[in-house]
Scaffold this motif. Structure first.
Motif, PDB file in Angstrom:
ATOM      1  N   GLU A 143       0.829  -1.365  -0.087  1.00 36.32           N
ATOM      2  CA  GLU A 143      -0.082  -0.046   0.129  1.00 36.32           C
ATOM      3  C   GLU A 143       0.965   1.245   0.004  1.00 36.32           C
ATOM      4  O   GLU A 143       0.331   2.121  -0.217  1.00 36.32           O
ATOM      5  N   CYS A 198      -4.916   7.101   5.443  1.00 37.18           N
ATOM      6  CA  CYS A 198      -3.922   7.837   4.620  1.00 37.18           C
ATOM      7  C   CYS A 198      -2.614   7.658   4.657  1.00 37.18           C
ATOM      8  O   CYS A 198      -1.890   7.802   3.664  1.00 37.18           O
ATOM      9  N   GLY A 205     -13.634   6.942   3.222  1.00 38.63           N
ATOM     10  CA  GLY A 205     -12.511   7.510   2.676  1.00 38.63           C
ATOM     11  C   GLY A 205     -12.870   9.088   2.490  1.00 38.63           C
ATOM     12  O   GLY A 205     -12.039  10.070   2.905  1.00 38.63           O
ATOM     13  N   ALA A 227     -10.198  11.121   0.460  1.00 39.16           N
ATOM     14  CA  ALA A 227     -10.171  10.026  -0.721  1.00 39.16           C
ATOM     15  C   ALA A 227     -10.122  10.792  -2.050  1.00 39.16           C
ATOM     16  O   ALA A 227     -10.093  10.236  -3.191  1.00 39.16           O
ATOM     17  N   ARG A 262      -8.207  12.256  -3.459  1.00 39.97           N
ATOM     18  CA  ARG A 262      -6.863  12.286  -4.052  1.00 39.97           C
ATOM     19  C   ARG A 262      -6.909  10.767  -4.854  1.00 39.97           C
ATOM     20  O   ARG A 262      -5.849  10.710  -5.570  1.00 39.97           O
ATOM     21  N   ASN A 263      -7.482   9.924  -4.695  1.00 33.64           N
ATOM     22  CA  ASN A 263      -7.511   8.682  -5.202  1.00 33.64           C
ATOM     23  C   ASN A 263      -7.232   8.501  -6.513  1.00 33.64           C
ATOM     24  O   ASN A 263      -6.685   7.657  -6.988  1.00 33.64           O
ATOM     25  N   ASN A 264      -7.846   9.417  -7.312  1.00 30.78           N
ATOM     26  CA  ASN A 264      -7.637   9.088  -8.769  1.00 30.78           C
ATOM     27  C   ASN A 264      -6.452   9.754  -9.397  1.00 30.78           C
ATOM     28  O   ASN A 264      -6.428  10.242 -10.501  1.00 30.78           O
ATOM     29  N   CYS A 295      -0.152  14.577  -6.892  1.00 31.72           N
ATOM     30  CA  CYS A 295      -0.664  15.240  -5.796  1.00 31.72           C
ATOM     31  C   CYS A 295       0.384  15.944  -5.181  1.00 31.72           C
ATOM     32  O   CYS A 295      -0.050  17.388  -4.645  1.00 31.72           O
ATOM     33  N   ASN A 339      -0.901   4.464  -1.076  1.00 29.95           N
ATOM     34  CA  ASN A 339      -1.034   4.755  -2.665  1.00 29.95           C
ATOM     35  C   ASN A 339      -2.543   5.322  -2.391  1.00 29.95           C
ATOM     36  O   ASN A 339      -2.763   6.313  -3.520  1.00 29.95           O
ATOM     37  N   LYS A 340      -3.440   4.605  -1.802  1.00 30.25           N
ATOM     38  CA  LYS A 340      -4.806   5.522  -1.782  1.00 30.25           C
ATOM     39  C   LYS A 340      -5.516   5.544  -0.303  1.00 30.25           C
ATOM     40  O   LYS A 340      -4.904   4.582   0.373  1.00 30.25           O
ATOM     41  N   VAL A 341      -6.029   6.428  -0.251  1.00 27.23           N
ATOM     42  CA  VAL A 341      -6.702   6.716   0.993  1.00 27.23           C
ATOM     43  C   VAL A 341      -7.881   5.521   1.236  1.00 27.23           C
ATOM     44  O   VAL A 341      -8.621   5.380   0.325  1.00 27.23           O
ATOM     45  N   LEU A 342      -7.797   4.766   2.348  1.00 31.67           N
ATOM     46  CA  LEU A 342      -8.846   3.716   2.360  1.00 31.67           C
ATOM     47  C   LEU A 342      -9.695   3.691   3.539  1.00 31.67           C
ATOM     48  O   LEU A 342      -9.586   4.376   4.608  1.00 31.67           O
TER      49      LEU A 342
END
Ligand SMILES: Cc1cc2nc3c(=O)[nH]c(=O)nc-3n(C[C@H](O)[C@H](O)[C@H](O)COP(=O)(O)O)c2cc1C
Ligand code: SF4
Ligand code: SF4
Lengths: 627, 180
Positions: free
Chosen positions: A610, B63, B91, B95, B97-99, B105, B132-135
């Motif tokens: 991750e 995050c 998220g 979240a 920012r995930n895309n 970013c 990598n991504k906000v979960l």
């Protein structure tokens, strides 16, 4: 015309007649390698030669495909040109809308493409035959020659019995092996100006293993029509009902009922469409019928036209089968000269039928009949809201019957030998025979035409399958069957099938099979409705978690909830069946999920993975803290 | 300090503390609450390590790596773990920012942004690496209850806590989970 669905009447001209359709919209043959430098002159020529000098809204998709096939991509200027040309008519279209269409179809490209583009098929049967190896090879090749060669993936190409398969600039190459890939490398290195794909590489084989009435039939063109013409037009509906014919495309809808609805509709024009989209992974029997039994198909369509009173017809041919285009075109032209197509067929006044071929551009959903009609009208293939059903208001709002390729072959058979005779071979109400496309772990994959009392077990014996762990019947949207159910016959009352039959022996991890099918649906969801668009993604990602051993009981619960939701809330058949592979495996063999659950009882994500992006940016210590 | 009070821990991961503020909107009822519960690790107490608790309230999603560590400690120590607010559940705003690729970013924020002085992407061993991504937190751990809202209304917190204290299933009125 009052009955015509309002939403769809835009393109009917004021005289209430069909605007003239050019004989064949897609005559531009693919160019291998792609030509360079599309100019306005090309576009003007294309329009003049194949689109009667005026590009219509409904021809747009065919036009875009023609550009794609010659130049490898559709540049901004071409989009602007199309928008400009069509906007001169009363029904304009914006550039954005055209971009939306290009984005929808997976074989249309908006970005510049090198002169050679290889699509590798991603059906599970391709992987079972070693696709991964070729993928790696071609990816390396593409890295070596990024300006000359590109490799990407595509859903099942309908060559499952002769995989792993690929398309080179849209033309099929079956049975990839080392010498084929060396040959492709050579082409990339030598950059010849023209490549004859059919002469350079093996061509798709029919591979018919077992014939029955449909595949044994060598139809003298016109014979079936002539028999039908001894009775008035509606007379054939009686024969169809006596035959108790049900559609062969998967849903098994009674053909007579569909035709009756269309025949009863009051409209100035009606349409007959042959669904040759054959997108269900594992199905390839329509390809063989089109290749070797096209007379039966066209004859069936012509009979349909007379029966319901249609004078316009289309074969909607999937992009992957465009190599059949010259042959199909010739068959149509020949029949026109024989007066078996065209006006006043065989001298019968008012018996007019004009048949055209439309190409798809890579979208499984366009096999769904109402999405297919949208695509025929040159739009994105989004399934329509029904009612009205196509038989009431279909292509451009005209009553339209859509039938599968094999269904039309059956129609020709019914016409030749009579409905009662057709129905005499039956099992529990399923009449006639069924053509199966068989692939996977067996000695003799290929095409088998079988009666409806044939059980799964019988088929497995016939094809030489050993140690069979499971069979996927009817494609990913069908059923995953385990040995307990192998005694069931494959017919409409038990295990219904559109013709796909994939065998998995004990060496296979069925989880990967189900993952492959789920990814397929995820890729092919048209995106129109949320339960399917998001649901397919959630299923796919949740399966990823299992694959990485990060999932837990909770995820099984999530899967169940999502499956339920997709079943009840999706707009069309794709979303309603997309969760079935997961469901069959979860219910049949839960261990495939259980043994992939996480061993960490607390945290279910892999922190190392991750944080990979941060590590790439050197913002994290290379995994020290968490190894 | 052993007593019979029910222990409660709270934390804010990738959240804005809005959920905590809303919790405090139970106003004077907090006095009643304090008679029955004792706050363990929480921004309200400044205790740094979470001990064994009956309830853990988690605001915000995941995050960065530190968020995951805190969440893990909460899951290991709390009998009931509650995902509080839109950020923990979905998220939320972080979240968004995930895309966008992480690099882009960070560059937008720290290098190319308007008015940035001394542009550079911050980097220090004390700064936990971003995911990598906000979960949402249930992606990483099992969650027992979800309190929806941005933020959830004070009465929703009240209902949750009183239900747990009274040993019954919490039941949010429609008005507490409908936000139009
Ligand atoms: C997602 C989806 C994909 C389909 N794909 C095909 C296809 O590729 N070929 C086909 O004949 N029918 C396909 N169908 C079924 C058609 O919608 C339609 O039922 C069929 O063409 C009717 O012909 P039949 O009655 O002769 O079977 C599909 C249906 C759905 C929901
Ligand atoms: S169910 Fe899937 S394929 Fe069907 S309309 Fe909805 S998004 Fe499109
Ligand atoms: S849910 Fe709303 S109030 Fe709570 S942390 Fe997120 S943004 Fe703040």
């Amino acid at each position: 015309m009052e009955k015509v669905n309002k939403r769809q009447i835009n393109w009917i001209d004021k005289n209430n007649k069909m605007t003239q359709i050019p004989t064949l919209l897609c005559m531009t043959s693919p160019s291998v390698p792609y030509e360079i430098g599309l100019t306005e002159k090309h576009l003007n020529e294309l329009e003049a030669d194949h689109f009667n000098g005026q590009l219509n809204r409904k021809d747009l998709l065919q036009f875009l495909i023609a550009i794609q096939q010659r130049f490898g991509w559709i540049c901004k200027d071409a989009i602007a040109w199309c928008s400009h040309r069509i906007s001169q008519l009363e029904t304009g279209i914006s550039e954005q809308e055209i971009r939306g269409i290009i984005d929808f179809y997976s074989f249309l490209e908006k970005e510049a493409c090198p002169p050679l583009h290889l699509h590798l098929s991603t059906n599970v049967t391709d992987y079972m035959l070693g696709q991964q190896d070729h993928q790696a090879y071609f990816e390396t090749l593409a890295k070596e020659y990024p300006k000359r060669f590109r490799v990407t993936n595509t859903s099942c190409t309908g060559l499952c019995d002769q995989g792993p398969a690929a398309l080179l600039n849209g033309l099929p190459i079956p049975a990839l092996n080392n010498s084929i890939r060396e040959a492709i490398r050579k082409l990339v290195e030598e950059q010849p100006a023209k490549i004859d794909v059919a002469a350079t590489f093996p061509t798709p084989q029919d591979n018919i293993q077992l014939k029955d009435q449909l595949l044994n039939r060598q139809l003298q063109s016109g014979n079936a029509i002539k028999r039908v013409m001894t009775n008035p037009a509606e007379g054939f509906l009686g024969e169809l009902n006596a035959a108790r014919l049900r559609g062969r495309g998967g849903a098994g809808f009674p053909t007579g009922f569909k035709w009756q609805t269309c025949a009863d509709a009051d409209a100035s024009q009606k349409v007959v469409v042959c669904n040759a989209d054959e997108g269900e992974p594992g199905t390839f029997k329509d390809r063989v019928l089109l290749h070797s039994h096209i007379q039966q198909v066209i004859e069936g369509m012509t009979i349909a036209a007379r029966t319901v009173g249609a004078s316009l017809g289309f074969i909607y041919l999937r992009f992957e089968y465009q190599y059949l285009l010259p042959m199909l075109t010739a068959a149509i032209e020949e029949r026109v000269t024989q007066n078996l197509l065209g006006d006043a067929i065989l001298g019968e006044e008012d018996f007019n039928f004009h048949l055209h071929i439309h190409l798809g551009a890579g979208a499984y959903i366009c096999g769904e009949e109402s999405a297919l009609l949208e695509s025929l009208e040159g739009k994105r293939g989004i399934p329509r809201i029904r009612p009205p059903f196509p038989a009431q208001a279909g292509y451009l709002g005209y009553p339209t019957i859509v039938n599968n390729v094999e269904t039309f072959c059956c129609v020709a058979e019914v016409a030749l030998t009579g409905g009662a005779n057709f129905a005499s071979r039956q099992c529990e109400g399923s009449t006639g025979t069924k053509i199966h496309s068989i692939s996977g772990d067996c000695e003799r994959p290929g095409i088998y035409e079988l009666p409806f009392d044939t059980t799964v077990e019988d088929i497995l014996k016939l094809v030489g399958a050993k140690n069979t762990q499971a069979v996927q019947v009817g494609g990913p949207s069908g059923k995953l069957l385990f040995p307990e159910l192998f005694h069931e016959p494959v017919n409409f009352s038990h295990v219904s099938s559109g013709g796909s039959f994939m065998v998995f022996d004990e060496s296979r991890d069925l989880f990967n099979v189900v993952k492959n099918f789920t990814d397929f649906f995820h890729h092919e969801s048209c995106g129109f409705c949320t339960p399917c668009r998001v649901g397919c993604g959630v299923l796919s990602e949740t399966l990823d978690k299992f694959a990485k051993h990060h999932a837990s009981d909770d995820d099984i619960q999530h899967l169940r909830e999502m499956m339920e939701l997709m079943d009840v809330a999706s707009h069309c058949g794709l979303g309603q069946t997309a969760a079935h592979p997961v469901r069959f495996l979860l219910e049949g063999k839960p261990d495939f999920f259980k043994n992939k659950e996480t061993t960490d009882s607390v945290v279910k994500i892999d922190i190392h993975e991750e944080t990979s992006a941060a590590r790439e940016l050197h913002l994290a210590n290379a995994g020290e803290s968490h190894e | 300090m052993s007593d019979n009070k029910v222990k409660v821990a709270t934390c804010s991961l990738a959240g804005c503390f809005g959920c905590h503020m809303s919790f405090l909107d139970i106003d004077e009822r907090i006095v009643d609450l304090i008679n029955h519960v004792r706050f363990d690790r929480s921004p309200l107490t400044d205790i740094k390590e979470v001990g064994h608790c009956a309830i853990g309230l988690v605001e915000g999603g995941l995050c960065n790596e530190e968020n995951v560590e805190v969440l893990k400690a909460f899951r290991e120590n709390c009998d009931l773990l509650v995902s509080v607010g839109a950020c923990a559940i979905n998220g939320g705003v972080p979240a968004m920012r995930n895309n966008i690729p992480l690099e882009e970013c960070l560059e937008t924020a720290y290098v190319n942004g308007i008015g940035v002085v001394d542009p550079q992407i911050p980097q220090h061993e004390d700064i936990p690496p971003l995911l990598n991504k906000v979960l949402p937190i249930h992606e990483a751990v099992h969650v027992d209850y979800f309190l929806p809202g941005c933020p959830p209304p004070a009465d929703a917190f009240w209902e949750l806590l009183t239900a747990v204290l009274e040993n019954r299933e919490p039941n949010l009125d429609y008005s507490l989970r409908h936000f139009d």
